[in-house]
Scaffold this active site. Sequence first.
Site, PDB file in Angstrom:
ATOM      1  N   GLY A  42       9.187  37.476 -23.342  1.00 26.01           N
ATOM      2  CA  GLY A  42      10.590  37.683 -23.665  1.00 26.01           C
ATOM      3  C   GLY A  42      10.889  38.592 -24.841  1.00 26.01           C
ATOM      4  O   GLY A  42      11.932  39.224 -24.878  1.00 26.01           O
ATOM      5  N   GLU A  97      10.222  36.631 -31.868  1.00 30.19           N
ATOM      6  CA  GLU A  97      10.519  35.852 -30.653  1.00 30.19           C
ATOM      7  C   GLU A  97      11.940  36.160 -30.176  1.00 30.19           C
ATOM      8  O   GLU A  97      12.813  36.515 -30.977  1.00 30.19           O
ATOM      9  CB  GLU A  97      10.330  34.363 -30.994  1.00 30.19           C
ATOM     10  CG  GLU A  97      10.755  33.361 -29.952  1.00 30.19           C
ATOM     11  CD  GLU A  97       9.967  33.387 -28.650  1.00 30.19           C
ATOM     12  OE1 GLU A  97       9.820  34.470 -28.077  1.00 30.19           O
ATOM     13  OE2 GLU A  97       9.555  32.300 -28.202  1.00 30.19           O
ATOM     14  N   ASP A 101      15.102  27.552 -28.797  1.00 31.30           N
ATOM     15  CA  ASP A 101      15.885  26.600 -28.020  1.00 31.30           C
ATOM     16  C   ASP A 101      15.545  25.200 -28.557  1.00 31.30           C
ATOM     17  O   ASP A 101      16.040  24.819 -29.624  1.00 31.30           O
ATOM     18  CB  ASP A 101      15.480  26.828 -26.547  1.00 31.30           C
ATOM     19  CG  ASP A 101      16.296  26.056 -25.547  1.00 31.30           C
ATOM     20  OD1 ASP A 101      17.513  26.013 -25.685  1.00 31.30           O
ATOM     21  OD2 ASP A 101      15.705  25.502 -24.601  1.00 31.30           O
ATOM     22  N   GLY A 103      12.819  24.460 -29.971  1.00 30.84           N
ATOM     23  CA  GLY A 103      12.039  24.725 -31.185  1.00 30.84           C
ATOM     24  C   GLY A 103      10.549  24.504 -31.004  1.00 30.84           C
ATOM     25  O   GLY A 103       9.755  24.901 -31.858  1.00 30.84           O
ATOM     26  N   TYR A 104      10.132  23.888 -29.890  1.00 29.45           N
ATOM     27  CA  TYR A 104       8.716  23.560 -29.726  1.00 29.45           C
ATOM     28  C   TYR A 104       7.812  24.788 -29.694  1.00 29.45           C
ATOM     29  O   TYR A 104       6.707  24.763 -30.248  1.00 29.45           O
ATOM     30  CB  TYR A 104       8.491  22.698 -28.469  1.00 29.45           C
ATOM     31  CG  TYR A 104       8.910  21.270 -28.688  1.00 29.45           C
ATOM     32  CD1 TYR A 104       8.124  20.422 -29.461  1.00 29.45           C
ATOM     33  CD2 TYR A 104      10.094  20.775 -28.145  1.00 29.45           C
ATOM     34  CE1 TYR A 104       8.520  19.107 -29.697  1.00 29.45           C
ATOM     35  CE2 TYR A 104      10.496  19.473 -28.379  1.00 29.45           C
ATOM     36  CZ  TYR A 104       9.709  18.639 -29.153  1.00 29.45           C
ATOM     37  OH  TYR A 104      10.100  17.355 -29.387  1.00 29.45           O
ATOM     38  N   LEU A 106       8.216  27.819 -31.150  1.00 27.43           N
ATOM     39  CA  LEU A 106       8.023  28.419 -32.477  1.00 27.43           C
ATOM     40  C   LEU A 106       7.354  27.448 -33.438  1.00 27.43           C
ATOM     41  O   LEU A 106       6.602  27.872 -34.309  1.00 27.43           O
ATOM     42  CB  LEU A 106       9.348  28.944 -33.025  1.00 27.43           C
ATOM     43  CG  LEU A 106       9.706  30.348 -32.511  1.00 27.43           C
ATOM     44  CD1 LEU A 106      11.104  30.755 -32.961  1.00 27.43           C
ATOM     45  CD2 LEU A 106       8.680  31.394 -32.957  1.00 27.43           C
ATOM     46  N   ASP A 156      14.326  36.465 -19.574  1.00 30.14           N
ATOM     47  CA  ASP A 156      14.197  36.321 -18.133  1.00 30.14           C
ATOM     48  C   ASP A 156      15.224  35.345 -17.588  1.00 30.14           C
ATOM     49  O   ASP A 156      15.256  34.185 -17.979  1.00 30.14           O
ATOM     50  CB  ASP A 156      12.786  35.804 -17.824  1.00 30.14           C
ATOM     51  CG  ASP A 156      12.528  35.746 -16.331  1.00 30.14           C
ATOM     52  OD1 ASP A 156      13.259  36.410 -15.573  1.00 30.14           O
ATOM     53  OD2 ASP A 156      11.587  35.037 -15.948  1.00 30.14           O
ATOM     54  N   ARG A 162      15.619  40.924 -16.835  1.00 26.47           N
ATOM     55  CA  ARG A 162      14.950  41.262 -18.101  1.00 26.47           C
ATOM     56  C   ARG A 162      15.318  42.654 -18.602  1.00 26.47           C
ATOM     57  O   ARG A 162      15.356  42.884 -19.800  1.00 26.47           O
ATOM     58  CB  ARG A 162      13.422  41.231 -17.926  1.00 26.47           C
ATOM     59  CG  ARG A 162      12.800  39.902 -18.277  1.00 26.47           C
ATOM     60  CD  ARG A 162      11.308  40.083 -18.461  1.00 26.47           C
ATOM     61  NE  ARG A 162      10.554  38.918 -18.052  1.00 26.47           N
ATOM     62  CZ  ARG A 162      10.347  37.835 -18.806  1.00 26.47           C
ATOM     63  NH1 ARG A 162      10.867  37.751 -20.011  1.00 26.47           N
ATOM     64  NH2 ARG A 162       9.643  36.825 -18.353  1.00 26.47           N
TER      65      ARG A 162
HETATM   66  P1  IMP Z   1      11.827  26.395 -26.997  1.00 27.68           P
HETATM   67  O1  IMP Z   1      10.351  26.116 -27.074  1.00 27.68           O
HETATM   68  O2  IMP Z   1      12.557  25.292 -26.290  1.00 27.68           O
HETATM   69  O3  IMP Z   1      12.439  26.738 -28.320  1.00 27.68           O
HETATM   70  O4  IMP Z   1      11.992  27.596 -25.993  1.00 27.68           O
HETATM   71  C1  IMP Z   1      11.866  28.909 -26.369  1.00 27.68           C
HETATM   72  C2  IMP Z   1      11.448  29.712 -25.172  1.00 27.68           C
HETATM   73  O5  IMP Z   1      12.157  29.328 -23.990  1.00 27.68           O
HETATM   74  C3  IMP Z   1      11.769  31.170 -25.402  1.00 27.68           C
HETATM   75  O6  IMP Z   1      10.614  31.854 -25.800  1.00 27.68           O
HETATM   76  C4  IMP Z   1      12.227  31.663 -24.073  1.00 27.68           C
HETATM   77  O7  IMP Z   1      11.148  32.232 -23.381  1.00 27.68           O
HETATM   78  C5  IMP Z   1      12.668  30.446 -23.320  1.00 27.68           C
HETATM   79  N1  IMP Z   1      14.139  30.324 -23.269  1.00 27.68           N
HETATM   80  C6  IMP Z   1      14.916  29.412 -23.893  1.00 27.68           C
HETATM   81  N2  IMP Z   1      16.206  29.586 -23.605  1.00 27.68           N
HETATM   82  C7  IMP Z   1      16.266  30.671 -22.791  1.00 27.68           C
HETATM   83  C8  IMP Z   1      17.359  31.362 -22.144  1.00 27.68           C
HETATM   84  O8  IMP Z   1      18.546  31.033 -22.278  1.00 27.68           O
HETATM   85  N3  IMP Z   1      17.010  32.426 -21.384  1.00 27.68           N
HETATM   86  C9  IMP Z   1      15.718  32.841 -21.218  1.00 27.68           C
HETATM   87  N4  IMP Z   1      14.681  32.225 -21.801  1.00 27.68           N
HETATM   88  C10 IMP Z   1      14.950  31.148 -22.575  1.00 27.68           C
HETATM   89 MG    MG Z   2       9.800  33.468 -24.943  1.00 23.39          MG
END
Ligand code: IMP
Ligand code: MG
Length: 175
Positions: A42, A97, A101, A103-104, A106, A156, A162
């Site tokens: 992404g 990044e 979302d 946070g897991y 990062l 994505d 993308r």
């Molecule tokens: P987290 O681990 O829940 O913080 O998710 C982060 C990852 O989820 C990012 O690197 C994205 O690849 C993916 N992601 C989260 N939300 C979206 C979105 O709205 N569109 C596309 N990818 C997302």
């Molecule tokens: Mg990503």
Amino acid sequence: MDIILSQAEIDDIVCRMGIEINAFYRETKESDPVLVVGVLNGAFIFMADLIRKFQFPVEVDFIQISSYGTSTVSSRSVQLVKYPQVSPAGRHVLIVEDIIDSGYSLAFLREWYIKRGANVAIAVLLDKYSRREIEVPCEFIGSQVANRFLAGYGLDGGGIQRQLPYIAAVIEEDV
Ligand code: IMP
Ligand code: MG
């Protein structure tokens, strides 16, 4: 699709982040370049634009992770899919990044680099703050966004989105 950030708005955000990051790394020497790590897939477009604002010495690397979500938050686990190529020990590492979302992702990456002796900072373009389940310090944040599924500018949306030059909220039927 609803446009959430236009091309011009993204440009402004990336410029502002470039200024902040340049100030943060202004003491960087040629002998100790900042290791800029893009999170595949992404972040590839954001990273390409952001890095061209940098006025300090950089080295580039990439990492790829995947997260396996389950019904319970606590068992959510992140796996490394592609290992980075450069050893991070003793380095200044800037993780780049697309979006945070839960946070897991990062949180995992930050720990992964800290455990290997890096001095870590994070630059993330979009922050879906209302979805956070685990706190992660992010030094540089582009823009807070509402809790909608976003696509474009590298993100994505489950299809061809993308490559869109802007960021849009995907309506379910579009995916
Ligand atoms: P987290 O681990 O829940 O913080 O998710 C982060 C990852 O989820 C990012 O690197 C994205 O690849 C993916 N992601 C989260 N939300 C979206 C979105 O709205 N569109 C596309 N990818 C997302
Ligand atoms: Mg990503």
